[in-house]
Design an enzyme around this catalytic site. Structure first.
Site, PDB file in Angstrom:
ATOM      1  N   LYS A   1      -6.725  15.433  49.158  1.00  0.00           N
ATOM      2  CA  LYS A   1      -6.650  16.684  48.392  1.00  0.00           C
ATOM      3  C   LYS A   1      -5.502  17.546  48.933  1.00  0.00           C
ATOM      4  O   LYS A   1      -4.733  18.139  48.172  1.00  0.00           O
ATOM      5  CB  LYS A   1      -7.970  17.444  48.461  1.00  0.00           C
TER       6      LYS A   1
ATOM      7  N   HIS B   1     -22.649  18.372  37.981  1.00  0.00           N
ATOM      8  CA  HIS B   1     -21.225  18.138  37.752  1.00  0.00           C
ATOM      9  C   HIS B   1     -20.795  16.762  38.286  1.00  0.00           C
ATOM     10  O   HIS B   1     -20.135  15.987  37.596  1.00  0.00           O
ATOM     11  CB  HIS B   1     -20.400  19.257  38.389  1.00  0.00           C
TER      12      HIS B   1
ATOM     13  N   LYS C   1      -8.358  27.325  44.620  1.00  0.00           N
ATOM     14  CA  LYS C   1      -8.841  27.734  43.287  1.00  0.00           C
ATOM     15  C   LYS C   1     -10.110  28.555  43.472  1.00  0.00           C
ATOM     16  O   LYS C   1     -11.042  28.124  44.159  1.00  0.00           O
ATOM     17  CB  LYS C   1      -9.148  26.512  42.418  1.00  0.00           C
TER      18      LYS C   1
ATOM     19  N   GLU D   1      -0.855  23.402  39.951  1.00  0.00           N
ATOM     20  CA  GLU D   1      -1.210  22.388  38.947  1.00  0.00           C
ATOM     21  C   GLU D   1      -0.242  22.324  37.773  1.00  0.00           C
ATOM     22  O   GLU D   1      -0.633  22.453  36.619  1.00  0.00           O
ATOM     23  CB  GLU D   1      -2.645  22.623  38.444  1.00  0.00           C
TER      24      GLU D   1
ATOM     25  N   ASN E   1      -8.313  15.581  38.184  1.00  0.00           N
ATOM     26  CA  ASN E   1      -9.211  15.652  37.026  1.00  0.00           C
ATOM     27  C   ASN E   1      -9.582  14.269  36.492  1.00  0.00           C
ATOM     28  O   ASN E   1     -10.107  14.166  35.382  1.00  0.00           O
ATOM     29  CB  ASN E   1      -8.559  16.469  35.899  1.00  0.00           C
TER      30      ASN E   1
ATOM     31  N   GLU F   1     -17.125  12.624  43.745  1.00  0.00           N
ATOM     32  CA  GLU F   1     -15.762  13.162  43.960  1.00  0.00           C
ATOM     33  C   GLU F   1     -15.056  12.391  45.086  1.00  0.00           C
ATOM     34  O   GLU F   1     -13.830  12.266  45.084  1.00  0.00           O
ATOM     35  CB  GLU F   1     -15.803  14.654  44.284  1.00  0.00           C
TER      36      GLU F   1
ATOM     37  N   HIS G   1     -16.615  17.007  31.503  1.00  0.00           N
ATOM     38  CA  HIS G   1     -16.836  18.351  30.964  1.00  0.00           C
ATOM     39  C   HIS G   1     -17.480  18.297  29.581  1.00  0.00           C
ATOM     40  O   HIS G   1     -18.314  19.137  29.240  1.00  0.00           O
ATOM     41  CB  HIS G   1     -15.522  19.139  30.919  1.00  0.00           C
TER      42      HIS G   1
ATOM     43  N   ARG H   1      -1.368  17.714  40.625  1.00  0.00           N
ATOM     44  CA  ARG H   1      -2.727  18.207  40.917  1.00  0.00           C
ATOM     45  C   ARG H   1      -3.700  17.827  39.806  1.00  0.00           C
ATOM     46  O   ARG H   1      -4.904  17.696  40.036  1.00  0.00           O
ATOM     47  CB  ARG H   1      -2.711  19.728  41.143  1.00  0.00           C
TER      48      ARG H   1
ATOM     49  N   ARG I   1      -6.503  44.235  46.933  1.00  0.00           N
ATOM     50  CA  ARG I   1      -5.367  43.414  46.461  1.00  0.00           C
ATOM     51  C   ARG I   1      -5.130  42.143  47.291  1.00  0.00           C
ATOM     52  O   ARG I   1      -4.038  41.591  47.290  1.00  0.00           O
ATOM     53  CB  ARG I   1      -4.074  44.229  46.410  1.00  0.00           C
TER      54      ARG I   1
ATOM     55  N   HIS J   1     -12.643  13.849  34.427  1.00  0.00           N
ATOM     56  CA  HIS J   1     -13.183  15.182  34.135  1.00  0.00           C
ATOM     57  C   HIS J   1     -13.152  15.570  32.655  1.00  0.00           C
ATOM     58  O   HIS J   1     -13.933  16.423  32.251  1.00  0.00           O
ATOM     59  CB  HIS J   1     -12.461  16.237  34.981  1.00  0.00           C
TER      60      HIS J   1
HETATM   61  N1  GLY Z   1     -10.938  20.710  41.807  1.00  0.00           N
HETATM   62  C1  GLY Z   1      -9.687  20.444  41.266  1.00  0.00           C
HETATM   63  C2  GLY Z   1      -8.567  21.178  41.934  1.00  0.00           C
HETATM   64  O1  GLY Z   1      -8.781  21.802  42.948  1.00  0.00           O
HETATM   65  O2  GLY Z   1      -7.471  21.155  41.460  1.00  0.00           O
END
Ligand code: GLY
Length: 372
Positions: free
Chosen positions: A230, A269, A146, A240, A248, A188, A255, A244, A124, A251
């Site tokens: 970041k 990517h 993430k 997000e 993107n 990036e 994508h 956040r 957990r 993106h």
């Molecule tokens: N890679 C995008 C984020 O971490 O929100």
């Protein structure tokens, strides 16, 4: 110590440092040791990184009296699967990794994502430390919590937010990265300048080539500046629900391009992101938001550095089809109540989230790009 700098992601008790510098793997015991409940960790890596960097890390841990249980996964995006997650969790349980033990993710985005997700669910929730070995992971994927895997329904659709206890970014490991991967990660880095820091973009125009060729000072500065941006964004919007999403930028286009090519390696990517950055500027220009001179600067810099600046040359056999790309965008996970989400720009360094872009304008940009 070889630390160039660090930045703290302030999330109260869940806050952590992102440490950037050279030779950090070789002194990992000093950074990791103070965070451990007992002198034992699991290290998860892939077969490529194992050959290049695992021994340096485990030797440092051993010097600090830290026992390391190593788990090596196959390299490649296919590893982000339910099957590999099950195997990884099995191995962690076999190794008797306890809830207060720490798991180190040594690798690129794939290893960081699957290991972070395994750590989020093992007993957990078990602490994880990210030790990213690609430029893309150092400036983006390893920071912000993430984690996840891919499913047959799409990429990253199953996962969890699980913040690491530390991100240890050794820019020295980038020396062994294939040039194509380094360039893809650089897209990036450019993204940060474009979405929120015009001065950083100007710096990249002057120094981007040194970041690619391996100048340590340039790499340290580019990685730390990106990490700082970041961190600021995640700190303000961990889940997000707002800012956040700025990460993107480019993106939605990226994508769609990747989906059209089926993620088969023809387009990395970061290469798709580079193309997407240019298309996002073109879209913003079409909507009268940004000056043509800004779009031209973005295109020029990415071209000079060797990244796709517009629809990539790696195209499907029948060529790029704007209508098919739009179809992919409609399936994007950023679609909300049927509306496409785009990050638009008012200038270099000034981006915002928009949900009212018309499909006709998106098609207009893609058609113009094809005709150019
Ligand atoms: N890679 C995008 C984020 O971490 O929100």
């Amino acid at each position: 110590m070889s630390v160039f700098g660090s930045v703290r992601l302030g999330l109260g008790e869940r806050g952590y440092d992102v440490v950037v510098g050279r030779d950090l793997l070789a002194e990992a015991d000093k950074h990791v040791g103070p965070l451990l409940a007992r002198p034992q960790v699991a290290v998860v890596t892939d077969a490529n990184v194992e050959k290049l960097h695992l021994a340096t890390l485990t030797a440092a841990l051993a010097r600090g009296g830290i026992r390391a249980h190593t788990i090596v996964l196959p390299a490649g995006e296919e590893t982000k699967s339910f099957a590999q997650l099950e195997k990884l969790l099995d191995k962690l349980l076999e190794a008797r990794i306890e809830r207060s033990d720490t798991i180190l993710a040594l690798g690129g985005g794939v290893i960081g994502d699957i290991t972070g997700f395994a750590a989020a669910t093992l007993r957990r929730g078990t602490p994880v430390i990210q030790v990213p070995t690609t430029l893309l992971a150092q400036v983006d994927a390893a920071i912000g919590g993430k984690t996840g895997i891919d499913t047959r329904h799409g990429k990253n659709l199953v996962g969890a937010f699980h913040q690491p206890r530390l991100v240890l970014s050794d820019v020295g490991v980038l020396d062994t990265l294939p040039r194509r991967e380094l360039l893809a990660g650089y897209a990036e880095v450019v993204k940060y300048g474009l979405l929120g820091d015009a001065r950083f973009f100007s710096w990249l125009e002057q120094n981007g080539r040194q970041v690619i060729t391996g100048d340590v000072a340039a790499r340290n500065y580019a990685v730390l500046t990106s990490a700082r941006m970041k961190v600021e964004i995640v700190q303000g919007d961990e889940r997000e629900s707002g800012a956040r999403a700025l990460l993107n930028l480019g993106h939605t286009f990226a994508h769609a391009l990747e989906t059209e090519l089926g993620y088969d390696g023809r387009l990395l990517h970061g290469e798709a992101v580079a193309a997407g950055l240019v298309l996002a500027f073109e879209l913003s220009q079409r909507l009268g938001l940004v000056k043509a001179a800004d779009s031209a600067r973005v295109r020029r810099h990415l071209t000079q550095i060797g990244l796709p600046a517009g629809l990539p040359a790696a195209a499907p056999a029948s060529g790029w089809d704007p209508r098919r790309l739009l179809e992919h965008m409609r399936q994007d996970k950023k679609v909300k109540a049927g509306a496409l989400t785009f990050i638009l720009v008012k200038a270099i360094g000034n981006a915002y989230v928009s949900r009212d872009v018309s499909e006709a304008d998106v098609l207009g940009v893609l058609d113009a790009e094809l005709a150019a």
